[in-house]
Design a protein around this motif. Structure first.
Motif, mmCIF file in Angstrom:
data_model
loop_
_atom_site.group_PDB
_atom_site.id
_atom_site.type_symbol
_atom_site.label_atom_id
_atom_site.label_comp_id
_atom_site.label_asym_id
_atom_site.label_seq_id
_atom_site.Cartn_x
_atom_site.Cartn_y
_atom_site.Cartn_z
ATOM 1 N N CYS A 327 22.901 -12.049 -38.215
ATOM 2 C CA CYS A 327 21.481 -12.070 -38.560
ATOM 3 C C CYS A 327 21.220 -10.862 -39.450
ATOM 4 C CB CYS A 327 20.624 -12.016 -37.293
ATOM 5 S SG CYS A 327 18.855 -12.153 -37.605
ATOM 6 N N LYS A 328 20.937 -11.115 -40.725
ATOM 7 C CA LYS A 328 20.806 -10.030 -41.692
ATOM 8 C C LYS A 328 19.516 -9.260 -41.468
ATOM 9 C CE LYS A 328 20.901 -8.984 -46.635
ATOM 10 N NZ LYS A 328 20.959 -9.530 -48.014
ATOM 11 N N PRO A 329 19.589 -7.930 -41.320
ATOM 12 C CA PRO A 329 18.367 -7.128 -41.120
ATOM 13 C C PRO A 329 17.442 -7.217 -42.329
ATOM 14 C CG PRO A 329 20.346 -5.850 -40.633
ATOM 15 C CD PRO A 329 20.802 -7.099 -41.298
ATOM 16 N N SER A 330 16.166 -7.155 -42.082
ATOM 17 C CA SER A 330 15.162 -7.164 -43.155
ATOM 18 C C SER A 330 14.804 -5.737 -43.542
ATOM 19 C CB SER A 330 13.905 -7.889 -42.671
ATOM 20 O OG SER A 330 13.301 -7.155 -41.610
ATOM 21 N N PRO A 331 14.165 -5.557 -44.711
ATOM 22 C CA PRO A 331 13.702 -4.206 -45.084
ATOM 23 C C PRO A 331 12.781 -3.612 -44.022
ATOM 24 C CG PRO A 331 13.591 -5.669 -46.983
ATOM 25 C CD PRO A 331 13.940 -6.528 -45.803
ATOM 26 N N HIS A 332 11.983 -4.462 -43.381
ATOM 27 C CA HIS A 332 11.065 -3.973 -42.344
ATOM 28 C C HIS A 332 11.830 -3.325 -41.186
ATOM 29 C CE1 HIS A 332 7.697 -3.783 -39.579
ATOM 30 N NE2 HIS A 332 8.409 -4.446 -38.690
ATOM 31 N N ILE A 333 12.947 -3.909 -40.808
ATOM 32 C CA ILE A 333 13.738 -3.355 -39.700
ATOM 33 C C ILE A 333 14.319 -1.998 -40.084
ATOM 34 C CG2 ILE A 333 15.858 -3.676 -38.357
ATOM 35 C CD1 ILE A 333 15.181 -6.672 -38.257
ATOM 36 N N PHE A 334 14.796 -1.895 -41.318
ATOM 37 C CA PHE A 334 15.282 -0.582 -41.769
ATOM 38 C C PHE A 334 14.153 0.447 -41.750
ATOM 39 C CE2 PHE A 334 18.730 -3.150 -43.769
ATOM 40 C CZ PHE A 334 19.810 -2.459 -43.242
ATOM 41 N N CYS A 335 12.966 0.033 -42.196
ATOM 42 C CA CYS A 335 11.816 0.946 -42.163
ATOM 43 C C CYS A 335 11.522 1.408 -40.748
ATOM 44 C CB CYS A 335 10.570 0.253 -42.729
ATOM 45 S SG CYS A 335 10.498 0.166 -44.508
ATOM 46 N N THR A 336 11.569 0.463 -39.813
ATOM 47 C CA THR A 336 11.271 0.782 -38.414
ATOM 48 C C THR A 336 12.218 1.857 -37.891
ATOM 49 O OG1 THR A 336 10.424 -1.448 -38.000
ATOM 50 C CG2 THR A 336 11.130 -0.175 -36.082
ATOM 51 N N LEU A 337 13.490 1.706 -38.180
ATOM 52 C CA LEU A 337 14.479 2.670 -37.696
ATOM 53 C C LEU A 337 14.354 4.016 -38.412
ATOM 54 C CD1 LEU A 337 17.476 0.222 -37.326
ATOM 55 C CD2 LEU A 337 16.427 1.543 -35.476
ATOM 56 N N ILE A 338 14.064 3.988 -39.702
ATOM 57 C CA ILE A 338 13.883 5.242 -40.449
ATOM 58 C C ILE A 338 12.678 6.003 -39.894
ATOM 59 C CG2 ILE A 338 13.331 6.245 -42.706
ATOM 60 C CD1 ILE A 338 14.821 3.767 -43.939
ATOM 61 N N ILE A 339 11.585 5.278 -39.659
ATOM 62 C CA ILE A 339 10.380 5.912 -39.120
ATOM 63 C C ILE A 339 10.638 6.448 -37.711
ATOM 64 C CG2 ILE A 339 8.014 5.470 -38.318
ATOM 65 C CD1 ILE A 339 7.818 3.393 -40.620
ATOM 66 N N GLY A 340 11.243 5.597 -36.863
ATOM 67 C CA GLY A 340 11.480 6.002 -35.476
ATOM 68 C C GLY A 340 12.413 7.190 -35.362
ATOM 69 N N LEU A 341 13.550 7.120 -36.034
ATOM 70 C CA LEU A 341 14.507 8.225 -35.973
ATOM 71 C C LEU A 341 13.942 9.483 -36.631
ATOM 72 C CD1 LEU A 341 17.699 6.137 -36.796
ATOM 73 C CD2 LEU A 341 17.194 7.255 -34.602
ATOM 74 N N GLY A 342 13.174 9.285 -37.702
ATOM 75 C CA GLY A 342 12.541 10.435 -38.347
ATOM 76 C C GLY A 342 11.574 11.131 -37.413
ATOM 77 N N SER A 343 10.761 10.350 -36.673
ATOM 78 C CA SER A 343 9.785 10.945 -35.757
ATOM 79 C C SER A 343 10.467 11.682 -34.610
ATOM 80 C CB SER A 343 8.858 9.865 -35.201
ATOM 81 O OG SER A 343 9.557 8.992 -34.332
ATOM 82 N N ALA A 344 11.703 11.273 -34.278
ATOM 83 C CA ALA A 344 12.473 11.963 -33.234
ATOM 84 C C ALA A 344 13.273 13.132 -33.809
ATOM 85 C CB ALA A 344 13.422 10.978 -32.559
ATOM 86 N N LYS A 345 13.058 13.397 -35.102
ATOM 87 C CA LYS A 345 13.757 14.474 -35.820
ATOM 88 C C LYS A 345 15.271 14.273 -35.814
ATOM 89 C CE LYS A 345 9.967 17.703 -35.172
ATOM 90 N NZ LYS A 345 9.505 19.028 -34.747
ATOM 91 N N ARG A 346 15.653 12.990 -35.793
ATOM 92 C CA ARG A 346 17.058 12.639 -35.982
ATOM 93 C C ARG A 346 17.217 12.257 -37.452
ATOM 94 N NH1 ARG A 346 18.274 9.055 -30.533
ATOM 95 N NH2 ARG A 346 20.139 8.481 -31.755
ATOM 96 N N LEU A 347 16.987 13.243 -38.300
ATOM 97 C CA LEU A 347 16.866 13.006 -39.729
ATOM 98 C C LEU A 347 18.135 12.450 -40.345
ATOM 99 C CD1 LEU A 347 15.199 13.191 -42.311
ATOM 100 C CD2 LEU A 347 15.883 15.592 -42.511
ATOM 101 N N ASN A 348 19.272 12.994 -39.974
ATOM 102 C CA ASN A 348 20.521 12.513 -40.564
ATOM 103 C C ASN A 348 20.720 11.021 -40.329
ATOM 104 O OD1 ASN A 348 21.106 15.006 -41.561
ATOM 105 N ND2 ASN A 348 22.607 15.550 -39.973
#
Length: 543
Positions: A327-348
């Motif tokens: 199941c190919k991820p959508s751009p929205h899913i990538f955004c969700t993970l970037i936002i979530g990990l960014g908010s947890a300061k897991r920037l890398n």
């Protein structure tokens, strides 16, 4: 020379209005991140600089790595360009009309300001104006009635629904149902109208009427289908009545509708927003038992739910499961993970998912870039956030007002007030980045919080001059601050203005103003305001 030095120089000559364009050109050095990245090639209109803004140190961080730049430029054919020109003209005309209306005295009729104006009242223009007036239901209704009197003009379903949205915000439901009858008589009524009304009832915390509106469709000749049922469930979920939505789902799925995969994903999203992973997993199991396999939308909702609950490792595991199931991820899913990990300061890790989104063949769009900007901001790597904005500009993908709102939010949270003000000043100079009501609310709250009511009111007036109308929360912020500063005449003026727009003041706001007035012995003004509130509460709008 940085922003702090710039403002300190301004303070040395406070009485003389300064030309901001000239000051920024002379005072910002090439080493400034704001000059080199976010703010280059923009000018600021002349205005007086604020004095004595709070100063805060600005930590400078470096990025582990920054995304490579794509040499992509969007292209448009002639038809697209003509459509864009038409859209831009409509938006410009709508903005000019709203400027005229927003600056009109409350006791003047719309006709006195608009009769004789040189605007062609097209359906698209009327809808755009009504949308811009969505925070002023009284003004929206007056404009609606004026427009229908113009030669050759006829309202559309869209213009009626834009008015319904504005009236719903001020709980004028009697008037809304009169409009529904008009729509039916003119053959313009659609199922969508009922969905809008249900949503406004739910937002007004009237769940009973939200459900009743769904049932009324049949009385107006519409047969409810599963898509309408899904919309009701979605409305309840988004209005934070997920438990009621689950009850409606269980009740109706037993006797009236067979749920589809969208029905289940709506409930999954609702329980996800509630951070109730136990109920989310129950719905997920039930969905699979009914023979529905998760698709990209389902995975996206589940991943978002885990991120909202700060279960980031589980979210990444679900992402891996999705890819394992082809199941190919959508751009929205990538955004969700970037936002979530960014908010947890897991920037890398956030940056890794940004690179993976590009490797998956998705050219970064504005939401993806905004997610990346936010990830840098959470770690206060503002230099790199500004570089991303530069990359967006160079690639022809944004930025937009949301990009800047993200930056402003984090600067203000970090108490970097001067920098936030500088970013805001430049926002309106970049096409497509004009401040929205959300932006103005951010800035008014910032200045209220640092006891700079003069600047808050200056921003407020700038907003009104642009034809942008404030909402209830913005009024509350300013009025409460005026009360705190014992500027009760001004507080009463804005309180009256709020009621002129048809907005019912929150009970706590009225209580605060009432107590401040009583402390000053101004019982007469308390009585006047009370009578206005009662009149607003009891009186339905009349044309």
């Amino acid at each position: 020379m940085g922003i702090s030095r710039f403002f300190s120089l301004v303070q040395e000559t406070p009485r003389k209005p300064l030309n901001l364009s000239q000051q920024f050109q002379s005072l910002f050095s090439k080493s400034s991140p704001l000059t080199n990245h976010l703010l280059r090639s923009h000018t600021i209109p002349s205005q007086t600089i604020p004095e004595n803004l709070p100063r805060n140190p600005k930590p400078r961080n470096q990025s582990p790595f920054l995304s490579r730049t794509f040499s992509y430029k969007p292209t448009h054919d002639n038809a697209e360009q003509q459509t864009q020109v038409s859209t831009d003209k409509t938006a410009q005309d709508a903005g000019n009309i709203c400027k005229m209306l927003s600056n009109s005295p409350s006791n003047n009729r719309v006709e006195s300001f608009l009769d004789g104006v040189r605007f062609e009242m097209s359906p698209a223009l009327v809808v755009e104006v009504l949308k811009k007036l969505s925070n002023s239901g009284v003004l929206a209704l007056s404009f609606f009635r004026w427009a229908e009197k113009q030669n050759g003009f006829k309202h559309t379903t869209e213009s009626y629904e834009a008015l319904i949205e504005a009236l719903g915000k001020i709980k004028q439901f009697k008037k809304i149902w009169e409009l529904v009858n008009d729509l039916k008589a003119k053959g313009l009524l659609t199922k969508n109208t009922f969905g809008l009304i249900s949503r406004r009832y739910a937002r007004a915390r009237n769940v009973k009427e939200a459900r009743s509106t769904f049932e009324k469709m049949a009385k107006f000749g519409f047969k409810p289908e599963v898509s309408d049922f899904n919309r009701l469930v979605d409305t309840l979920c988004k209005s934070k009545y997920v438990k009621v939505a689950q009850e409606v789902f269980d009740e109706m799925s037993e006797r009236r509708f067979k749920p589809d995969i969208k029905s289940y994903t709506i409930l999954l999203e609702g329980w996800g927003h509630e951070h109730n992973l136990l109920r989310l997993k129950e719905v997920y199991r039930e969905m699979k038992c009914e023979g529905f396999e998760p698709d990209v939308v389902t995975y996206g909702i589940m991943i978002n739910a885990y991120c909202k609950a700060r279960k980031y490792d589980e979210a990444i595991n679900l992402f891996d499961e999705m890819e394992a199931n082809n199941c190919k991820p959508s751009p929205h899913i990538f955004c969700t993970l970037i936002i979530g990990l960014g908010s947890a300061k897991r920037l890398n890790e956030a940056l890794v998912f940004f690179e993976r989104s590009k490797a998956s063949g998705f050219y970064p769009e504005i939401p993806t870039y905004n997610a990346l900007v936010g990830a840098y901001c959470w770690s206060m790597q503002m230099n790199n956030a500004y570089k991303v904005v530069d990359e967006m500009r160079e690639c022809g993908v944004g930025p937009n007002s949301r990009t800047y709102d993200i930056i402003l939010h984090h600067l203000i949270k970090a108490k970097r007030t001067e920098e936030a003000f500088s970013v805001f000043q430049r926002m309106s100079q970049e096409p497509g980045c004009e401040p929205t009501v959300s932006t103005y609310e951010i800035m008014v709250r910032m200045f209220c919080n640092v006891d700079r009511l003069d600047m808050a009111i200056q921003i407020w007036n700038q907003m009104k001059a642009k034809g942008v109308l404030p909402g209830m929360h913005m009024f509350s912020t300013l009025i409460n601050s005026l009360c705190y500063e014992d500027k009760l005449d001004d507080a009463c003026k804005y309180f009256q203005e709020m009621m002129d727009m048809g907005i019912r003041p929150p009970a706590q706001l009225y209580s605060n103003l009432k107590q401040a007035l009583l402390d000053e012995g101004r019982e007469d003004m308390v009585q006047t305001l009370y009578e206005r509130i009662e009149k607003l509460r009891k009186t339905a709008l009349v044309d």
